[in-house]
Design a protein around this motif. Structure first.
Motif, PDB file in Angstrom:
ATOM      1  N   UNK A  25      51.121  30.912  45.891  1.00 20.30           N
ATOM      2  CA  UNK A  25      50.295  29.849  47.235  1.00 20.30           C
ATOM      3  C   UNK A  25      50.654  30.942  47.931  1.00 20.30           C
ATOM      4  N   UNK A  26      51.275  31.465  48.619  1.00 21.25           N
ATOM      5  CA  UNK A  26      51.297  32.710  50.474  1.00 21.25           C
ATOM      6  C   UNK A  26      50.462  34.159  49.549  1.00 21.25           C
ATOM      7  N   UNK A  27      50.798  34.588  49.198  1.00 20.28           N
ATOM      8  CA  UNK A  27      50.824  35.873  48.853  1.00 20.28           C
ATOM      9  C   UNK A  27      49.126  36.012  47.865  1.00 20.28           C
ATOM     10  N   UNK A  28      48.688  35.177  46.984  1.00 27.80           N
ATOM     11  CA  UNK A  28      48.243  36.063  45.760  1.00 27.80           C
ATOM     12  C   UNK A  28      46.920  35.859  46.351  1.00 27.80           C
ATOM     13  N   UNK A  29      45.878  35.201  46.955  1.00 25.84           N
ATOM     14  CA  UNK A  29      44.487  36.130  48.125  1.00 25.84           C
ATOM     15  C   UNK A  29      44.467  37.067  48.851  1.00 25.84           C
ATOM     16  N   UNK A  30      45.899  38.035  49.049  1.00 32.29           N
ATOM     17  CA  UNK A  30      46.193  38.991  49.771  1.00 32.29           C
ATOM     18  C   UNK A  30      45.929  39.849  48.822  1.00 32.29           C
ATOM     19  N   UNK A  31      46.575  39.727  47.980  1.00 34.10           N
ATOM     20  CA  UNK A  31      46.808  40.636  47.200  1.00 34.10           C
ATOM     21  C   UNK A  31      45.759  40.660  45.969  1.00 34.10           C
ATOM     22  N   UNK A  32      45.384  40.013  45.887  1.00 30.89           N
ATOM     23  CA  UNK A  32      43.696  39.992  45.217  1.00 30.89           C
ATOM     24  C   UNK A  32      43.065  40.682  45.796  1.00 30.89           C
ATOM     25  N   UNK A  33      42.544  40.735  47.094  1.00 32.02           N
ATOM     26  CA  UNK A  33      41.605  41.098  47.590  1.00 32.02           C
ATOM     27  C   UNK A  33      41.920  42.672  48.256  1.00 32.02           C
ATOM     28  N   UNK A  34      43.456  42.891  48.375  1.00 34.42           N
ATOM     29  CA  UNK A  34      43.553  44.643  47.697  1.00 34.42           C
ATOM     30  C   UNK A  34      43.605  45.305  46.332  1.00 34.42           C
ATOM     31  N   UNK A  35      43.900  44.246  45.520  1.00 37.84           N
ATOM     32  CA  UNK A  35      44.118  44.451  43.887  1.00 37.84           C
ATOM     33  C   UNK A  35      42.473  45.195  44.216  1.00 37.84           C
ATOM     34  N   UNK A  36      41.386  44.175  44.064  1.00 31.90           N
ATOM     35  CA  UNK A  36      40.334  45.132  43.914  1.00 31.90           C
ATOM     36  C   UNK A  36      39.307  46.328  44.230  1.00 31.90           C
ATOM     37  N   UNK A  37      40.831  46.084  46.164  1.00 33.58           N
ATOM     38  CA  UNK A  37      40.069  47.640  45.994  1.00 33.58           C
ATOM     39  C   UNK A  37      40.820  49.225  45.835  1.00 33.58           C
ATOM     40  N   UNK A  38      41.799  48.679  45.158  1.00 38.00           N
ATOM     41  CA  UNK A  38      42.738  49.950  44.650  1.00 38.00           C
ATOM     42  C   UNK A  38      42.220  50.194  43.163  1.00 38.00           C
ATOM     43  N   UNK A  39      42.078  48.704  42.555  1.00 39.88           N
ATOM     44  CA  UNK A  39      41.545  49.351  41.042  1.00 39.88           C
ATOM     45  C   UNK A  39      40.083  49.039  41.043  1.00 39.88           C
ATOM     46  N   UNK A  40      39.236  49.586  42.247  1.00 38.87           N
ATOM     47  CA  UNK A  40      37.581  49.220  41.362  1.00 38.87           C
ATOM     48  C   UNK A  40      37.346  49.887  40.818  1.00 38.87           C
ATOM     49  N   UNK A  41      37.865  50.574  40.515  1.00 38.58           N
ATOM     50  CA  UNK A  41      37.373  51.343  39.334  1.00 38.58           C
ATOM     51  C   UNK A  41      38.170  52.291  38.128  1.00 38.58           C
ATOM     52  N   UNK A  42      39.925  51.665  38.635  1.00 36.40           N
ATOM     53  CA  UNK A  42      39.888  51.990  36.803  1.00 36.40           C
ATOM     54  C   UNK A  42      40.272  51.045  35.857  1.00 36.40           C
ATOM     55  N   UNK A  43      40.214  49.009  36.261  1.00 32.18           N
ATOM     56  CA  UNK A  43      40.627  48.336  35.709  1.00 32.18           C
ATOM     57  C   UNK A  43      41.180  48.248  35.210  1.00 32.18           C
ATOM     58  N   UNK A  44      42.500  48.500  34.870  1.00 24.32           N
ATOM     59  CA  UNK A  44      43.597  48.088  33.785  1.00 24.32           C
ATOM     60  C   UNK A  44      43.218  46.481  33.447  1.00 24.32           C
ATOM     61  N   UNK A  45      43.981  46.010  32.175  1.00 24.65           N
ATOM     62  CA  UNK A  45      44.294  44.738  32.082  1.00 24.65           C
ATOM     63  C   UNK A  45      45.322  44.421  32.951  1.00 24.65           C
ATOM     64  N   UNK A  46      45.542  42.688  33.462  1.00 24.04           N
ATOM     65  CA  UNK A  46      46.480  42.346  34.227  1.00 24.04           C
ATOM     66  C   UNK A  46      46.891  40.854  34.277  1.00 24.04           C
ATOM     67  N   UNK A  47      48.497  40.539  34.856  1.00 22.07           N
ATOM     68  CA  UNK A  47      49.096  39.645  34.545  1.00 22.07           C
ATOM     69  C   UNK A  47      49.801  39.685  36.250  1.00 22.07           C
ATOM     70  N   UNK A  48      49.272  38.375  36.137  1.00 25.77           N
ATOM     71  CA  UNK A  48      49.945  38.116  37.308  1.00 25.77           C
ATOM     72  C   UNK A  48      50.941  36.972  37.512  1.00 25.77           C
ATOM     73  N   UNK A  49      51.846  36.607  37.422  1.00 24.44           N
ATOM     74  CA  UNK A  49      53.332  35.756  37.517  1.00 24.44           C
ATOM     75  C   UNK A  49      54.164  35.290  38.720  1.00 24.44           C
ATOM     76  N   UNK A  50      54.258  34.330  39.231  1.00 30.34           N
ATOM     77  CA  UNK A  50      55.135  34.360  39.794  1.00 30.34           C
ATOM     78  C   UNK A  50      56.462  33.956  39.604  1.00 30.34           C
ATOM     79  N   UNK A  51      57.400  34.907  40.767  1.00 28.16           N
ATOM     80  CA  UNK A  51      58.700  34.774  39.854  1.00 28.16           C
ATOM     81  C   UNK A  51      59.578  34.151  41.428  1.00 28.16           C
TER      82      UNK A  51
END
Length: 137
Positions: free
Chosen positions: A94-120
């Protein structure tokens, strides 16, 4: 046949495991967090003497974990654009996903691997993010 890979350029493992393992043309990375390779510090995190957060910067941890993954990939003979699968562990979705998702899009713009995100519930050190990756070589 497989090859075990460990490097002094990435943060030390917190257990008995390598940074990565090559099997054929695949590279499997162990869970990699944001700790800095030389000082073992957690970027963006300051704790008091009781282990309570004094300051916290999740963006700094995200950028650091992405750089650590890049280091292990390169030290293993692969590269960022060879990532095919990324599993992300967050301790507070809840706290971190939006920041992570924004940065992920920046870093993985061209790579586009499959992705799974889970909370632990937690990770072995007071980090907020860890990545588990598979790449080709």
């Amino acid at each position: 046949m497989s090859e075990i890979i460990s490097t002094s350029k990435a943060p030390q493992a917190v257990g008995a495991y390598p940074h990565a393992r090559k099997v054929g043309n695949l590279l499997f990375l162990s869970g990699i967090g944001p700790r800095t390779p030389i000082t073992n510090e957690i970027p963006g995190l300051t704790l008091d003497k009781n282990g309570n957060f004094l300051s916290f910067d999740f963006e700094a941890q995200c950028r650091s974990v992405f750089e650590n993954v890049k280091i292990v990939l390169e030290e293993s003979g692969s590269q960022w654009n060879n990532l095919v699968d990324v599993t992300v562990f967050l301790v507070n979705m809840k706290r971190d996903f939006h920041v992570y998702n924004k940065l992920y899009a920046e870093y993985f713009k061209d790579a586009q691997p499959c992705r799974t995100t889970v909370e632990i519930n937690s990770l072995p050190t007071p980090i907020a993010i860890e990545l588990k990756c598979i790449a080709t070589i």
